[in-house]
Write a protein that holds these residues in place. Structure first.
Motif, PDB file in Angstrom:
ATOM      1  N   GLY B  23       5.609  -7.930   8.853  1.00  0.00           N
ATOM      2  CA  GLY B  23       5.608  -7.327   7.524  1.00  0.00           C
ATOM      3  C   GLY B  23       5.042  -5.915   7.552  1.00  0.00           C
ATOM      4  O   GLY B  23       4.184  -5.593   8.377  1.00  0.00           O
ATOM      5  N   GLU B  24       5.523  -5.096   6.648  1.00  0.00           N
ATOM      6  CA  GLU B  24       5.023  -3.730   6.570  1.00  0.00           C
ATOM      7  C   GLU B  24       3.737  -3.698   5.756  1.00  0.00           C
ATOM      8  O   GLU B  24       3.595  -4.417   4.770  1.00  0.00           O
ATOM      9  CB  GLU B  24       6.064  -2.827   5.910  1.00  0.00           C
ATOM     10  N   VAL B  25       2.822  -2.835   6.203  1.00  0.00           N
ATOM     11  CA  VAL B  25       1.575  -2.661   5.459  1.00  0.00           C
ATOM     12  C   VAL B  25       1.644  -1.348   4.677  1.00  0.00           C
ATOM     13  O   VAL B  25       2.523  -0.523   4.907  1.00  0.00           O
ATOM     14  CB  VAL B  25       0.352  -2.628   6.402  1.00  0.00           C
ATOM     15  N   ASN B 120       4.628  -2.488  11.730  1.00  0.00           N
ATOM     16  CA  ASN B 120       3.993  -2.599  10.413  1.00  0.00           C
ATOM     17  C   ASN B 120       4.083  -1.302   9.607  1.00  0.00           C
ATOM     18  O   ASN B 120       3.574  -1.225   8.505  1.00  0.00           O
ATOM     19  CB  ASN B 120       2.541  -3.068  10.543  1.00  0.00           C
ATOM     20  N   SER B 185      -0.100  -5.757   2.299  1.00  0.00           N
ATOM     21  CA  SER B 185       1.323  -5.655   2.626  1.00  0.00           C
ATOM     22  C   SER B 185       1.962  -4.676   1.650  1.00  0.00           C
ATOM     23  O   SER B 185       1.469  -4.478   0.530  1.00  0.00           O
ATOM     24  CB  SER B 185       1.992  -7.023   2.511  1.00  0.00           C
ATOM     25  N   LYS B 186       3.046  -4.057   2.076  1.00  0.00           N
ATOM     26  CA  LYS B 186       3.647  -3.036   1.215  1.00  0.00           C
ATOM     27  C   LYS B 186       4.099  -3.656  -0.119  1.00  0.00           C
ATOM     28  O   LYS B 186       3.922  -3.039  -1.174  1.00  0.00           O
ATOM     29  CB  LYS B 186       4.816  -2.349   1.922  1.00  0.00           C
ATOM     30  N   HIS B 220       4.093   4.633   3.900  1.00  0.00           N
ATOM     31  CA  HIS B 220       3.136   3.540   4.023  1.00  0.00           C
ATOM     32  C   HIS B 220       1.755   3.947   3.536  1.00  0.00           C
ATOM     33  O   HIS B 220       0.781   3.225   3.735  1.00  0.00           O
ATOM     34  CB  HIS B 220       3.127   3.004   5.451  1.00  0.00           C
TER      35      HIS B 220
END
Lengths: 207, 312
Positions: B23-25, B120, B185-186, B220
């Motif tokens: 998952g992207e942060v 991430n 998380s984004k 991000h």
């Protein structure tokens, strides 16, 4: 070589030419290393990426200085004349070796003259844009838009210069008897009569 | 971080490892909650062991005046007279790397692996591979990277990639006393932002919104802005950041085409030579010109003698 040959370049001009040539090879290899990832390996020739970044601008400036000296020496012979325009219009005859159909050529033919001016232009662009993107000493004096333009122009001018030099080298391989003029300074009389008749007449009449 | 998490790498043309789903942060900076205390600046230099030189004041609260190789985040203070309400607004923005999904620095970098993007979403500089050319500065739409005077390497905010990789939040997030900086998380950060924006709209900031610019594929590090329609109010935050078309042209499809062009020039020469062929000069012409004959009649060393002839 025989002792009836004609001198085309004196030792000082030949030295000057080969200094520029050597510096060009070094500048091109170090520049290409940063030009595309596929060629980054070339940076190994200069001691790694950081050394390539450090050395490239100094090599480039040295190349420009010696090139300028050479260009000043030869500029007088490279003025574009009416017969040069005609020569360029008949570029097909040039490429297919139909030399007899072309207008009479002096010390340099139109192709050589165009190369001369393209080299001058690309060297100037490389020098000026290169100073702007020389991070260590000069980049802080320029804005981001100048930096982006300079980066782009530097790459374009380098491309033009490298392709021009490829053509220059091939011409020397193609026209037999030319290479000697830069190696030992002389060409045969028959070579001069065939490829540069006006120049041949000029120097033989002078004697 | 594991090398399989490096999903983009500078000066690399082949595909990167991409089978893992991570998952992207994102870090969310709520400008409306920031009080400008600079605790985040201190936490940043504390965690990253950076001690910038004490500089000079330029008469504003900005201190240091700008990002440097040793100050990876700086509070930027702007005074804005709102023509609608007539209020003086103090807009304080924490400046630093935005960790773009499409990073201009990474696109411009010529050194393989000097800039990486993790799965991430964190964009990180690897100073060990950095050659110090400064192309990342040329490529960045936000004017973030700085080359150090000390070692000629490029530096910027790492989003505390070392902390994040072991499950901690970035140092600036941990220290923020008002909760203006949050991390997660984004998707969660977007949800959190939506709540904040609704609150701001209730308080009269009709144009409140999230800054997550599409021009760079999203970022991000995101901002909640009271005036999301005018990001440039916040000390020149770009309204519509994109990788400059000049950088796109410089680093885009033109490069392989130029390489192809150079190769084609060499091949054109080779095939011209094998098809049309070289031009040679008939050296016979040359001989006629000589003042002396080239072949001399040499007196042979053995003479044929006819005994019947009278001797000279």
């Amino acid at each position: 070589m025989n002792n009836n040959d004609i001198e085309r370049y004196n030792p000082s001009q030949r030295t000057n030419h080969w200094i520029v040539a050597i510096l060009f090879v070094l500048a091109a290899l170090s520049g290409l290393a940063l030009f595309h990832p596929a060629l980054f390996g070339l940076s190994g020739l200069f001691g790694g990426g950081t050394w390539t970044r450090i050395l490239h601008p100094f090599i480039g400036v040295a190349m420009f200085v010696f090139f300028l000296w050479l260009a000043i020496r030869f500029a007088g012979h490279n003025r574009i004349e009416a017969r040069d325009r005609q020569w360029l219009r008949q570029i097909n005859d040039v490429v297919y070796n139909r030399e007899e159909k072309l207008p009479e050529v002096g010390r340099y033919n139109a192709g050589q003259k165009v190369l001369f001016w393209v080299l001058i232009l690309s060297m100037l662009v490389l020098l000026l844009s290169g100073i702007v993107i020389w991070r260590e000493y000069f980049s802080s004096f320029f804005g981001i838009v100048s930096l982006r333009w300079a980066s782009l122009l530097h790459a374009i001018a380098a491309f033009v210069l490298i392709v021009s030099i490829i053509v220059h080298i091939y011409a020397a391989i193609w026209i037999k008897g030319s290479m000697g003029s830069m190696l030992y300074g002389t060409v045969s009389r028959a070579w001069a009569r065939k490829h540069h008749p006006a120049w041949y007449r000029e120097i033989t009449e002078r004697k | 971080m594991a090398t399989q998490d490096v999903i983009a790498r500078s000066a690399t043309t082949t595909e990167r490892p991409s089978i893992r789903e991570i998952g992207e942060v994102a870090k969310l900076i709520d400008v409306s909650k920031c009080i400008g205390c600079k605790a985040c600046q201190v936490a940043c230099s504390e965690w990253n062991d950076l001690r910038d030189e004490v500089g000079t004041s330029n008469g504003t609260y900005d201190n240091p005046i700008d990002l440097t190789a040793e100050s990876w985040t700086v509070m930027k203070f702007a005074e804005y007279e709102n023509p609608g309400s007539g209020n003086l607004e103090w807009l304080i923005r924490k400046d630093g790397c935005m960790h773009c999904a499409d990073p201009g620095c990474l696109k411009a970098c010529p050194a393989p692996g000097a800039i990486v993007k993790y799965a991430n979403g964190i964009v990180d500089f690897n100073q060990d591979h950095c050659i110090g050319c400064g192309y990342c500065i040329t490529g960045c739409p936000f004017d973030i990277p700085r080359i150090s005077e000390k070692d000629k390497k490029a530096y910027k905010c790492t989003l505390c990639s070392d902390r994040v990789s072991v499950g901690l939040e970035p140092a600036c997030v941990k220290t923020c006393p008002t909760g203006a900086i949050v991390f997660g998380s984004k998707d969660d950060m977007k949800d959190h932002a939506a709540g904040r924006i609704a609150d701001l709209k209730e308080r009269g900031f009709d144009q409140a919104g999230l800054y997550d610019p599409d021009g760079v594929g999203g970022t991000h590090v995101m901002y909640v802005l009271h005036h999301a329609d005018q990001p440039s109010l916040y000390n020149d935050l770009p309204n519509e950041p994109t990788i400059s078309p000049l950088v796109g042209l410089w680093k885009g499809v033109t490069k392989p085409l130029a390489l192809l062009g150079m190769g084609a020039a060499v091949l054109a020469g080779f095939f011209h030579y094998t098809r049309v062929g070289p031009i040679r000069v008939e050296e016979e012409d040359d001989k006629a010109e000589l003042s002396e004959p080239v072949v001399h009649q040499v007196d042979p060393s053995v003479h044929v003698v006819d005994p019947k002839e009278p001797r000279p």
